[in-house]
Design a protein around this motif. Structure first.
Motif, PDB file in Angstrom:
ATOM      1  N   GLY A 144       0.815  -1.213   0.000  1.00 16.22           N
ATOM      2  CA  GLY A 144       0.000   0.000   0.000  1.00 16.22           C
ATOM      3  C   GLY A 144       0.843   1.254   0.000  1.00 16.22           C
ATOM      4  O   GLY A 144       2.076   1.223   0.061  1.00 16.22           O
ATOM      5  N   ARG A 145       0.172   2.380  -0.030  1.00 11.50           N
ATOM      6  CA  ARG A 145       0.860   3.679  -0.053  1.00 11.50           C
ATOM      7  C   ARG A 145       1.442   4.002   1.307  1.00 11.50           C
ATOM      8  O   ARG A 145       0.978   3.518   2.343  1.00 11.50           O
ATOM      9  N   LEU A 146       2.454   4.853   1.310  1.00 15.01           N
ATOM     10  CA  LEU A 146       2.955   5.391   2.558  1.00 15.01           C
ATOM     11  C   LEU A 146       1.892   6.288   3.186  1.00 15.01           C
ATOM     12  O   LEU A 146       1.075   6.895   2.484  1.00 15.01           O
ATOM     13  N   ASP A 147       1.901   6.373   4.494  1.00 17.61           N
ATOM     14  CA  ASP A 147       0.929   7.187   5.233  1.00 17.61           C
ATOM     15  C   ASP A 147       1.146   8.662   4.891  1.00 17.61           C
ATOM     16  O   ASP A 147       2.186   9.237   5.213  1.00 17.61           O
ATOM     17  N   PRO A 148       0.161   9.316   4.238  1.00 22.75           N
ATOM     18  CA  PRO A 148       0.367  10.721   3.833  1.00 22.75           C
ATOM     19  C   PRO A 148       0.530  11.665   5.019  1.00 22.75           C
ATOM     20  O   PRO A 148       1.255  12.658   4.920  1.00 22.75           O
ATOM     21  N   TRP A 183       9.524  -3.574   6.913  1.00 19.36           N
ATOM     22  CA  TRP A 183       8.141  -3.140   7.027  1.00 19.36           C
ATOM     23  C   TRP A 183       7.732  -3.215   8.493  1.00 19.36           C
ATOM     24  O   TRP A 183       8.287  -3.991   9.276  1.00 19.36           O
ATOM     25  N   ILE A 227       7.758  -2.322  -4.786  1.00 17.92           N
ATOM     26  CA  ILE A 227       7.163  -1.627  -3.645  1.00 17.92           C
ATOM     27  C   ILE A 227       8.165  -0.683  -3.004  1.00 17.92           C
ATOM     28  O   ILE A 227       7.876   0.498  -2.758  1.00 17.92           O
ATOM     29  N   ASP A 279       8.987   2.304  -5.325  1.00 16.05           N
ATOM     30  CA  ASP A 279       7.876   3.256  -5.376  1.00 16.05           C
ATOM     31  C   ASP A 279       7.807   4.082  -4.094  1.00 16.05           C
ATOM     32  O   ASP A 279       7.583   5.304  -4.135  1.00 16.05           O
ATOM     33  N   HIS A 280       7.990   3.427  -2.952  1.00 19.06           N
ATOM     34  CA  HIS A 280       7.917   4.146  -1.680  1.00 19.06           C
ATOM     35  C   HIS A 280       9.080   5.115  -1.507  1.00 19.06           C
ATOM     36  O   HIS A 280       8.900   6.224  -0.981  1.00 19.06           O
ATOM     37  N   ASP A 314      10.699   6.613  -3.969  1.00 14.55           N
ATOM     38  CA  ASP A 314      10.406   7.740  -4.860  1.00 14.55           C
ATOM     39  C   ASP A 314       9.422   8.698  -4.202  1.00 14.55           C
ATOM     40  O   ASP A 314       9.594   9.927  -4.250  1.00 14.55           O
ATOM     41  N   GLU A 315       8.385   8.136  -3.583  1.00 10.01           N
ATOM     42  CA  GLU A 315       7.373   8.971  -2.916  1.00 10.01           C
ATOM     43  C   GLU A 315       7.977   9.722  -1.738  1.00 10.01           C
ATOM     44  O   GLU A 315       7.711  10.913  -1.538  1.00 10.01           O
TER      45      GLU A 315
END
Length: 290
Positions: free
Chosen positions: A69-73, A97, A120, A123-124, A126-127
């Protein structure tokens, strides 16, 4: 921004008074980012005072870089405010994790090294790098199990993460020794395969030992002095890379401040020896990661 190629210490609030009184000759201090996500109070007063005199490294422990899933915004937003407030010379996180389905676990859990996990993690990263506006150093873990489904070695996995995201690496030498001992593998072979050219910081810490019928089990507990074989691996690594920022981690059963200073002084002696020694024949010194 980069940390000075000196030894540093993890900051503990109980050591604030001797630090302010003595102004020890250290390269930097490091703090866990999640301990400073409030808006004010004593933690921020102390950290602001430290930042005026020393370089600063922020070390994240709660982003769950390897989780699904996405990182916590909200977590990312708090990190950005912290980075904007203190302008740290380095920011690092873990190849691990620690959350699932909104539940946060008080541990850094291992990952299978597969193409799916690689996607995963990249992507994380990069975010995260886009969110905080800063290059991130990713730390190699200490591990106690291996996954049958892994198709990449840990060092190949890390090298590919660096290639795809432009991140740097935080090399925890104690983690290398702990994992190699636990898996009955060769720590030096691991370091031979490690992408040392991407290392921007090194961690050194202590570990506990349990004797099992199958042999020793090491636990990365950050609760004691750096072990002699870890110092040896560190000196061998620094002889290859040249001096790199080096943190002494001691987070449990924290001793009096002079004990930590003595550990930092030992790291500085190794760094000075590496700086004054000529490069080995046929082996050029590795440039520091920017």
């Amino acid at each position: 921004m980069t940390l000075p190629a000196r030894s540093g210490l993890g900051f503990k609030s109980e050591h604030f008074a001797p630090i302010q009184e003595d102004r020890p000759d250290l390269g930097f201090f490091e703090v866990h980012a999640e301990n400073y996500m409030g808006d004010g109070g004593q933690p921020h007063r102390q950290l602001a005072a430290l930042r005026r005199d020393y370089a600063l490294s922020l070390h994240g422990v709660g982003l769950s870089i390897g989780g699904p899933g996405r990182l916590d915004p909200d977590h990312l937003a708090r990190l950005r405010r912290l980075v904007d407030r203190y302008r740290p010379d380095s920011f690092s996180e873990h190849l691990a994790w620690s959350s699932h389905g909104g539940e946060y676990l008080n541990d850094l859990l291992p990952l299978p090294y597969t193409p799916e996990t690689l996607d995963i993690v990249c992507d994380h990263l990069d975010e995260l790098q886009a969110a905080i506006g800063q290059r991130v150093l990713l730390e190699n873990p200490s591990t106690y199990i291996l996954f049958e489904q892994s198709t990449l070695s840990e060092t190949d996995f890390l090298a590919e993460v660096v290639r795809r995201t432009g991140c740097g690496l935080l090399l925890d030498v104690n983690n290398v020794f702990v994992s190699a001992t636990n898996h009955r593998s060769d720590a030096r072979a691991y370091l031979d395969a490690f992408p040392l050219q991407a290392v921007g910081e090194i961690h050194l810490g202590g570990h506990a030992t349990e004797d099992l019928p199958s042999g020793p089990l090491l636990i990365d507990d950050h609760g004691r002095a750096v072990a002699d074989p870890v110092w040896t691996l560190y000196a061998e690594t620094i002889a290859r890379t040249g001096p790199l920022p080096t943190l002494i981690e001691w987070d449990n059963d924290v001793p009096e401040f002079p004990v930590l200073l003595a550990e930092a002084a030992q790291a500085d002696r190794i760094l000075r020896d590496a700086a004054s020694a000529p490069a080995r024949t046929g082996e050029a010194r590795i440039a520091r990661a920017c």
